[in-house]
Design a protein around this motif. Structure first.
Motif, PDB file in Angstrom:
ATOM      1  N   ILE A  11       0.804  -1.521  -0.248  1.00 45.16           N
ATOM      2  CA  ILE A  11      -0.177  -0.349   0.093  1.00 45.16           C
ATOM      3  C   ILE A  11       1.236   1.384   0.109  1.00 45.16           C
ATOM      4  CG2 ILE A  11      -2.023   1.124   1.548  1.00 45.16           C
ATOM      5  CD1 ILE A  11      -2.510  -1.490   2.491  1.00 45.16           C
ATOM      6  N   THR A  12       0.535   1.940  -0.937  1.00 53.43           N
ATOM      7  CA  THR A  12       1.702   3.350  -1.348  1.00 53.43           C
ATOM      8  C   THR A  12       1.216   4.611  -0.406  1.00 53.43           C
ATOM      9  OG1 THR A  12       1.312   3.760  -3.362  1.00 53.43           O
ATOM     10  CG2 THR A  12       2.965   2.018  -3.146  1.00 53.43           C
ATOM     11  N   GLY A  13       1.603   5.619  -0.442  1.00 50.16           N
ATOM     12  CA  GLY A  13       0.922   6.819  -0.010  1.00 50.16           C
ATOM     13  C   GLY A  13       2.023   7.786  -0.393  1.00 50.16           C
ATOM     14  N   ALA A  14       2.320   9.312  -0.114  1.00 50.77           N
ATOM     15  CA  ALA A  14       3.049  10.553   0.011  1.00 50.77           C
ATOM     16  C   ALA A  14       2.708  11.455   0.456  1.00 50.77           C
ATOM     17  CB  ALA A  14       3.234  11.010  -1.947  1.00 50.77           C
ATOM     18  N   CYS A  15       3.677  12.392   1.011  1.00 49.71           N
ATOM     19  CA  CYS A  15       3.108  14.305   1.090  1.00 49.71           C
ATOM     20  C   CYS A  15       2.902  14.545   0.491  1.00 49.71           C
ATOM     21  CB  CYS A  15       4.166  14.358   1.882  1.00 49.71           C
ATOM     22  SG  CYS A  15       5.602  14.751   0.584  1.00 49.71           S
ATOM     23  N   GLN A  16       2.231  15.752   0.319  1.00 53.49           N
ATOM     24  CA  GLN A  16       1.794  16.658  -0.649  1.00 53.49           C
ATOM     25  C   GLN A  16       2.244  16.870  -1.869  1.00 53.49           C
ATOM     26  OE1 GLN A  16      -0.474  19.913   0.737  1.00 53.49           O
ATOM     27  NE2 GLN A  16      -2.349  19.643  -0.515  1.00 53.49           N
ATOM     28  N   CYS A  17       3.625  17.725  -0.997  1.00 54.38           N
ATOM     29  CA  CYS A  17       4.986  17.737  -2.409  1.00 54.38           C
ATOM     30  C   CYS A  17       5.754  16.448  -3.004  1.00 54.38           C
ATOM     31  CB  CYS A  17       5.364  18.717  -1.685  1.00 54.38           C
ATOM     32  SG  CYS A  17       7.310  17.876  -1.211  1.00 54.38           S
ATOM     33  N   GLY A  18       5.259  15.557  -2.088  1.00 52.70           N
ATOM     34  CA  GLY A  18       6.084  14.264  -2.991  1.00 52.70           C
ATOM     35  C   GLY A  18       7.147  13.833  -2.629  1.00 52.70           C
ATOM     36  N   ARG A  19       7.942  14.877  -1.852  1.00 57.07           N
ATOM     37  CA  ARG A  19       9.319  14.253  -1.383  1.00 57.07           C
ATOM     38  C   ARG A  19       9.622  13.278  -1.208  1.00 57.07           C
ATOM     39  NH1 ARG A  19      13.357  18.466   2.312  1.00 57.07           N
ATOM     40  NH2 ARG A  19      14.455  16.783   3.148  1.00 57.07           N
ATOM     41  N   VAL A  20       8.674  12.951   0.068  1.00 53.72           N
ATOM     42  CA  VAL A  20       8.179  11.812   1.084  1.00 53.72           C
ATOM     43  C   VAL A  20       7.230  10.231   0.318  1.00 53.72           C
ATOM     44  CG1 VAL A  20       7.629  10.869   3.253  1.00 53.72           C
ATOM     45  CG2 VAL A  20       8.871  12.657   3.158  1.00 53.72           C
ATOM     46  N   ARG A  21       8.018   9.402   0.530  1.00 58.25           N
ATOM     47  CA  ARG A  21       7.031   8.396  -0.226  1.00 58.25           C
ATOM     48  C   ARG A  21       7.286   7.410   0.686  1.00 58.25           C
ATOM     49  NH1 ARG A  21       5.470   9.703  -5.299  1.00 58.25           N
ATOM     50  NH2 ARG A  21       6.593  11.691  -6.125  1.00 58.25           N
ATOM     51  N   TYR A  22       5.955   6.843   1.182  1.00 56.20           N
ATOM     52  CA  TYR A  22       6.218   5.381   1.952  1.00 56.20           C
ATOM     53  C   TYR A  22       5.870   4.038   1.522  1.00 56.20           C
ATOM     54  CZ  TYR A  22       1.361   6.732   3.156  1.00 56.20           C
ATOM     55  OH  TYR A  22      -0.123   6.747   3.103  1.00 56.20           O
ATOM     56  N   ARG A  23       5.740   2.841   1.634  1.00 58.50           N
ATOM     57  CA  ARG A  23       5.334   2.135   1.212  1.00 58.50           C
ATOM     58  C   ARG A  23       5.274   0.367   2.499  1.00 58.50           C
ATOM     59  NH1 ARG A  23       7.017   0.189  -3.453  1.00 58.50           N
ATOM     60  NH2 ARG A  23       7.774  -2.500  -2.947  1.00 58.50           N
ATOM     61  N   MET A  24       3.681   0.229   2.457  1.00 61.60           N
ATOM     62  CA  MET A  24       3.096  -1.091   3.477  1.00 61.60           C
ATOM     63  C   MET A  24       3.828  -1.996   2.940  1.00 61.60           C
ATOM     64  SD  MET A  24       2.878   2.159   5.370  1.00 61.60           S
ATOM     65  CE  MET A  24       3.462   0.976   6.709  1.00 61.60           C
ATOM     66  N   ARG A  25       4.354  -3.345   3.409  1.00 57.84           N
ATOM     67  CA  ARG A  25       4.769  -4.194   2.879  1.00 57.84           C
ATOM     68  C   ARG A  25       3.323  -5.106   3.710  1.00 57.84           C
ATOM     69  NH1 ARG A  25       7.970  -5.675  -0.305  1.00 57.84           N
ATOM     70  NH2 ARG A  25       9.668  -3.659  -0.928  1.00 57.84           N
ATOM     71  N   GLY A  26       2.781  -4.884   4.482  1.00 56.81           N
ATOM     72  CA  GLY A  26       1.252  -5.514   5.543  1.00 56.81           C
ATOM     73  C   GLY A  26       0.383  -4.956   5.427  1.00 56.81           C
TER      74      GLY A  26
END
Ligand SMILES: [Zn+2]
Ligand SMILES: [Zn+2]
Length: 157
Positions: A11-26
């Motif tokens: 499951i993926t997401g990001a902040c508004q400006c796109g500099r921070v991104r994340y991925r949830m593996r569970g």
């Protein structure tokens, strides 16, 4: 009861400006809304959205800034946010191995349906609840056990 399907991992997401991104593996453990006044102020909105995961399931790309508050129990409440655009990405506590992703940062929010509501004593007056929804006046006495159980039922599709 609403039902929903958790999307394929990660499951993926990001902040508004796109500099921070994340991925949830569970898969998420529970999703609920918090209507406490702290969440209202922190989100500058009607409630906070908490999508709970195990901390090791998170992969972050980009640097986050940390704000900490001491809770009544002595644990440190942590909020992590993008230093450029200020968007909160996740909250946690030094007392827990679980974290709450601020669900509005997901790339796809279309599948989110809350298992319930907490701290409804301070909800905004225009918020209405369904008849069979789990609604707690304050913090649930059982931790999040009933909410997590309902979440598992809702997401078994
Ligand atoms: Zn940002
Ligand atoms: Zn809250």
């Amino acid at each position: 009861m609403f039902r929903t399907a958790v999307p394929p991992l990660p499951i993926t997401g990001a902040c508004q400006c796109g500099r921070v991104r994340y991925r949830m593996r569970g898969a998420p453990l529970v999703f609920y809304l918090c209507h406490c006044t702290e969440c209202q102020r922190q989100t500058s909105s009607a409630y906070g959205e908490s999508l709970r995961f195990r901390r090791p399931d998170m992969e972050i790309e980009g640097e986050l800034r940390l704000v900490e508050r001491l809770s009544e129990s002595g644990a440190r409440r942590q909020g992590w946010f993008c230093p450029d655009c200020g968007v909160r990405i996740w909250h946690g506590s030094t007392a827990s191995p679980e974290i709450n992703i601020k669900a509005g940062t997901l790339n796809d929010t279309s599948w989110l349906v809350p298992a319930g509501h907490i701290w409804t004593r301070s909800r905004q007056r225009f918020i209405a609840f369904g008849e069979d929804e789990l609604v707690y006046d304050r913090q649930p006495d059982d931790g999040y056990a009933a909410l997590a159980r309902r979440w598992r039922e809702m997401t078994q599709v």
